[in-house]
Design a protein around this motif. Sequence first.
Motif, PDB file in Angstrom:
ATOM      1  N   TYR A  43      38.205  39.930  39.029  1.00  0.00           N
ATOM      2  CA  TYR A  43      39.116  39.648  40.187  1.00  0.00           C
ATOM      3  C   TYR A  43      38.057  39.488  41.259  1.00  0.00           C
ATOM      4  O   TYR A  43      37.050  40.255  41.536  1.00  0.00           O
ATOM      5  CB  TYR A  43      40.030  40.889  40.518  1.00  0.00           C
ATOM      6  N   ARG A  44      38.356  38.512  42.088  1.00  0.00           N
ATOM      7  CA  ARG A  44      37.348  38.138  43.082  1.00  0.00           C
ATOM      8  C   ARG A  44      38.314  37.450  44.498  1.00  0.00           C
ATOM      9  O   ARG A  44      39.280  37.040  44.100  1.00  0.00           O
ATOM     10  CB  ARG A  44      36.269  37.101  42.794  1.00  0.00           C
ATOM     11  N   LYS A  45      37.971  37.694  45.570  1.00  0.00           N
ATOM     12  CA  LYS A  45      38.335  36.877  46.682  1.00  0.00           C
ATOM     13  C   LYS A  45      38.332  35.551  46.811  1.00  0.00           C
ATOM     14  O   LYS A  45      39.305  34.770  47.131  1.00  0.00           O
ATOM     15  CB  LYS A  45      38.285  37.610  47.885  1.00  0.00           C
ATOM     16  N   ASP A  46      37.118  35.127  46.484  1.00  0.00           N
ATOM     17  CA  ASP A  46      36.963  33.683  46.751  1.00  0.00           C
ATOM     18  C   ASP A  46      37.153  32.813  45.312  1.00  0.00           C
ATOM     19  O   ASP A  46      36.684  32.998  44.379  1.00  0.00           O
ATOM     20  CB  ASP A  46      35.409  33.380  46.924  1.00  0.00           C
ATOM     21  N   PRO A  47      38.163  31.827  45.459  1.00  0.00           N
ATOM     22  CA  PRO A  47      38.848  31.111  44.275  1.00  0.00           C
ATOM     23  C   PRO A  47      37.868  29.948  43.825  1.00  0.00           C
ATOM     24  O   PRO A  47      37.972  29.513  42.884  1.00  0.00           O
ATOM     25  CB  PRO A  47      40.171  30.508  44.716  1.00  0.00           C
TER      26      PRO A  47
END
Length: 234
Positions: free
Chosen positions: A160-164
């Motif tokens: 999971y990460r904020k930057d797609p």
Amino acid sequence: MSIHISAKPGDIAKTVLLAGDPLRAKYIAEKYLSDAVLVSQTRNAYYYTGSYAGKTITVGASGMGCPSIGIYSYELFTEYEADTIIRIGTCGAYSTELKLLDLINTDQAASESTFAKYAWGIEEHILPHQGKTFDTINDTAAMLNIPLRQCNIHSSDIFYRKDPEKPAIAAATNCLAVEMEAFALFANAKHLNKNAATILTVSDIIPTHEKISADDRERALLPMMQLALEAAVK
Ligand code: HPA
């Protein structure tokens, strides 16, 4: 017995299939192996040894991520008789160039992970599959008429990460998809001069959010399981 595997010496085959999920290892053993024996269940990481097409094979669990597969693959290679490990897993595609259920034979694994550097002094951030298993898998797929694509993949520590956006290392090394383990497996095999390969099924397409459903998963992974087993006995 090793720290994380309770099998007795001799209970692990020379060729080991590693799934991330222990229940997938159990499923493969029950569906495909004859005379399968549960040889380790430490931490519920099931390992079964049985026979497939007359050859002894072990199927077990690696857990998720480089640290986990780093532990299991190292113990299998050094404390048991394993000389070949084939990881079978799922990956997320970075673009629509790949479709759901596509099968990938991993050429090289790229990673931001410091695993290879701090474990073995291997400075590269991209490592190839090790030994001849990759070629055997390609030949087996051709023989069985199973479509199989060869490409680089990203072994990320992050799910999971904020930057797609596609991470820089994946863009720079032309990785078409992401998973979380191949890099550490290849690093251990390189250091120990063993054979390692990684076959992946595309389970999700990151930009479009398409996914194989939970219900489809078991059936969807059958071609990969068959390919891995057939290659393992070659
Ligand atoms: N990221 C990492 N590992 C994965 C993914 C993903 O999106 N999908 C399947 N395995």
